[in-house]
Design a protein around this motif. Structure first.
Motif, PDB file in Angstrom:
ATOM      1  N   ASN A 141      -9.108  -4.484   3.429  1.00 20.76           N
ATOM      2  CA  ASN A 141      -9.339  -3.023   3.337  1.00 20.76           C
ATOM      3  C   ASN A 141      -9.347  -2.414   4.976  1.00 20.76           C
ATOM      4  O   ASN A 141      -9.595  -3.335   5.897  1.00 20.76           O
ATOM      5  CB  ASN A 141     -10.731  -2.508   2.684  1.00 20.76           C
ATOM      6  N   VAL A 143      -0.247   5.127   1.020  1.00 19.20           N
ATOM      7  CA  VAL A 143      -1.034   6.092   1.443  1.00 19.20           C
ATOM      8  C   VAL A 143      -0.358   7.563   1.652  1.00 19.20           C
ATOM      9  O   VAL A 143       0.380   7.621   2.615  1.00 19.20           O
ATOM     10  CB  VAL A 143      -2.069   5.606   2.612  1.00 19.20           C
ATOM     11  N   ASP A 201     -14.477   6.870  10.523  1.00 21.23           N
ATOM     12  CA  ASP A 201     -14.791   5.803   9.826  1.00 21.23           C
ATOM     13  C   ASP A 201     -16.094   6.321   8.758  1.00 21.23           C
ATOM     14  O   ASP A 201     -16.633   5.358   8.346  1.00 21.23           O
ATOM     15  CB  ASP A 201     -15.047   4.655  10.446  1.00 21.23           C
ATOM     16  N   THR A 238       0.814  -1.105  -0.015  1.00 19.72           N
ATOM     17  CA  THR A 238       0.038   0.173   0.101  1.00 19.72           C
ATOM     18  C   THR A 238       0.821   1.296   0.154  1.00 19.72           C
ATOM     19  O   THR A 238       2.287   1.133   0.726  1.00 19.72           O
ATOM     20  CB  THR A 238      -0.852   0.084   1.123  1.00 19.72           C
ATOM     21  N   PRO A 286     -12.480   3.603   2.363  1.00 22.82           N
ATOM     22  CA  PRO A 286     -11.515   3.297   0.931  1.00 22.82           C
ATOM     23  C   PRO A 286     -12.017   2.455  -0.060  1.00 22.82           C
ATOM     24  O   PRO A 286     -12.525   1.755   0.187  1.00 22.82           O
ATOM     25  CB  PRO A 286     -10.122   3.053   1.383  1.00 22.82           C
ATOM     26  N   ASP A 287     -12.104   3.198  -1.177  1.00 24.52           N
ATOM     27  CA  ASP A 287     -12.696   2.673  -2.407  1.00 24.52           C
ATOM     28  C   ASP A 287     -11.749   3.012  -3.667  1.00 24.52           C
ATOM     29  O   ASP A 287     -11.837   4.292  -3.989  1.00 24.52           O
ATOM     30  CB  ASP A 287     -14.250   3.096  -2.650  1.00 24.52           C
ATOM     31  N   HIS A 339     -15.770   7.341   5.881  1.00 26.09           N
ATOM     32  CA  HIS A 339     -15.353   7.254   4.326  1.00 26.09           C
ATOM     33  C   HIS A 339     -14.720   5.881   4.374  1.00 26.09           C
ATOM     34  O   HIS A 339     -13.657   5.825   4.653  1.00 26.09           O
ATOM     35  CB  HIS A 339     -14.826   8.220   3.867  1.00 26.09           C
ATOM     36  N   MET A 356      -7.836  -1.090   0.011  1.00 24.85           N
ATOM     37  CA  MET A 356      -6.454  -0.865   0.023  1.00 24.85           C
ATOM     38  C   MET A 356      -5.608  -1.947  -0.350  1.00 24.85           C
ATOM     39  O   MET A 356      -4.699  -1.940  -0.892  1.00 24.85           O
ATOM     40  CB  MET A 356      -6.045  -0.633   1.635  1.00 24.85           C
ATOM     41  N   ILE A 386      -9.176   0.996   7.904  1.00 24.96           N
ATOM     42  CA  ILE A 386      -9.173   2.515   8.296  1.00 24.96           C
ATOM     43  C   ILE A 386      -8.010   2.613   9.417  1.00 24.96           C
ATOM     44  O   ILE A 386      -8.431   2.027  10.543  1.00 24.96           O
ATOM     45  CB  ILE A 386     -10.276   3.169   8.621  1.00 24.96           C
ATOM     46  N   ARG A 418     -13.921  -4.388  -0.394  1.00 20.99           N
ATOM     47  CA  ARG A 418     -14.305  -3.383   0.128  1.00 20.99           C
ATOM     48  C   ARG A 418     -14.840  -3.246   1.549  1.00 20.99           C
ATOM     49  O   ARG A 418     -14.359  -2.587   2.263  1.00 20.99           O
ATOM     50  CB  ARG A 418     -14.979  -2.180  -0.867  1.00 20.99           C
TER      51      ARG A 418
END
Length: 354
Positions: A105, A78, A167, A76, A171-172, A169, A175, A107, A245
């Protein structure tokens, strides 16, 4: 007199017997009906009792054990922060169990410390301190309310791990989309104690050389115990992008259905894949709770201050389920089935006679 009657009764019981009188009925309609009923009973005994239900065999279920191992590396990046994820990072709990989660995925909230901070906007909104009950808790909150309303966010201040997790949103895309190429190795052994038979999914022909190069395919390699995660999701009828996701659950069923009247080498596993949570038609978005997730934290000390890194993990839960049944010829159920059939024939003949 009484003694003579008792003696005669005992004598009749031991030395006399009765036989039914047979009557020949010359009636075509009755004869055809009788034969049809007898054929139906015969078909039931042969077709259902013996062929379908295996009424001539004893059955046993297995005592089983499952060992699993994931392999693969994810990457990843970020906001310029690069990281490599290996098995120790993305499998929960430690691998080897028959039920575990592969993270796809997440957060991450880094550097949390215990203190006071405002709640997230949209959660526990307030206008004044009166809206924040000191010492109170909210079901969806992150900590204990202090009784103060933070003007900058218009949310209640809480005593919690700060900053609080955001949380809102997810991730899309996911990850760890590279998880599609992770592989799962399953080692399963079953024992049928009634018959004293033990089998492993590493059957004849599945040796170290074969395992080093094989990958499960329903038609080309149905006995290979190594599975690609993306193939498991596909064979269960799910879409990998969607389930990666938000998470979900997949059942891997190892089916041992064995006929021990033939050579034991024919007792082999059959793998099936089922979606346990989630919808292949992707209609889950209309539901109140979607996917599968959980949180875990890594605690550490920095400048004598306790801190933690919090991760909200979205993952694919894999449940390996063993279904087993073995059958072998046994004279007792065979005679029982035959006796039942003879009894039914006797009832049919009596009914035809009526």
């Amino acid at each position: 007199m009484m003694k003579s009657q008792i003696t005669n009764a005992i004598s009749d019981f031991f030395f006399e017997y009765e036989t039914p009188r047979q009557v020949l009925v010359r009636n075509r309609r009755v004869g055809v009906v009788c034969r049809l009923i007898q054929l139906g009973v015969l078909g039931y005994i042969i077709g259902w009792v013996f062929i379908y239900e295996k009424g001539y065999q004893s059955t046993d279920t297995a005592v089983s054990s499952v060992f699993s191992k994931m392999k693969g590396v994810g990457y990843t990046n970020v906001n310029g922060s690069e990281r490599v994820w290996d098995v120790a990072d993305y499998v929960f709990p430690s691998q080897g169990d028959s039920s575990f989660v592969v993270m796809t995925n997440y957060i991450i909230t880094e550097g949390q410390t215990m203190g006071t901070c405002p709640e997230l906007p949209g959660k526990h909104n307030c206008i004044s301190n009166a809206d924040c009950e000191g010492g109170g808790y909210k079901r969806t909150g992150h900590g204990e309310m202090t009784g103060f309303c933070v003007n900058s966010t218009k949310t209640c201040e809480v005593f919690a791990w700060c900053p609080v997790e955001n949380d809102l949103h997810i991730p899309d895309p996911a990850m760890l989309m590279s998880a599609e190429n992770f592989t799962l190795f399953i080692k399963n052994s079953v024992t049928f104690p009634l018959f004293g038979v033990t089998r492993s999914n590493l059957v004849e022909g599945v040796d170290a050389s074969y395992i080093s190069k094989c990958l499960f395919e329903p038609d080309a390699a149905p006995l290979c115990p190594i599975f690609k995660l993306g193939d498991i999701i596909k064979l269960s009828g799910f879409n990998f992008e969607t389930i990666a996701r938000v998470g979900g659950a997949i059942g891997i069923v190892i089916d041992w259905t064995c006929n021990l009247d033939v050579d034991v080498k024919h007792c082999k596993p059959n793998y099936n894949f089922h979606g346990l949570y989630g919808n292949p038609a992707e209609t889950d978005r209309a539901r109140a709770s979607v996917g599968y997730n959980f949180r875990y934290a890594k605690h550490y000390m920095e400048d004598k201050i306790q801190k933690r890194t919090l991760l909200k993990v979205f993952g694919i839960r894999l449940d390996i389920i063993v279904h087993s049944v073995a059958r072998k010829f046994d004279i007792i159920p065979t005679l029982t089935a035959i006796g039942s059939g003879v009894g039914i024939f006797g009832v049919v003949r009596c009914n035809c006679g009526l």
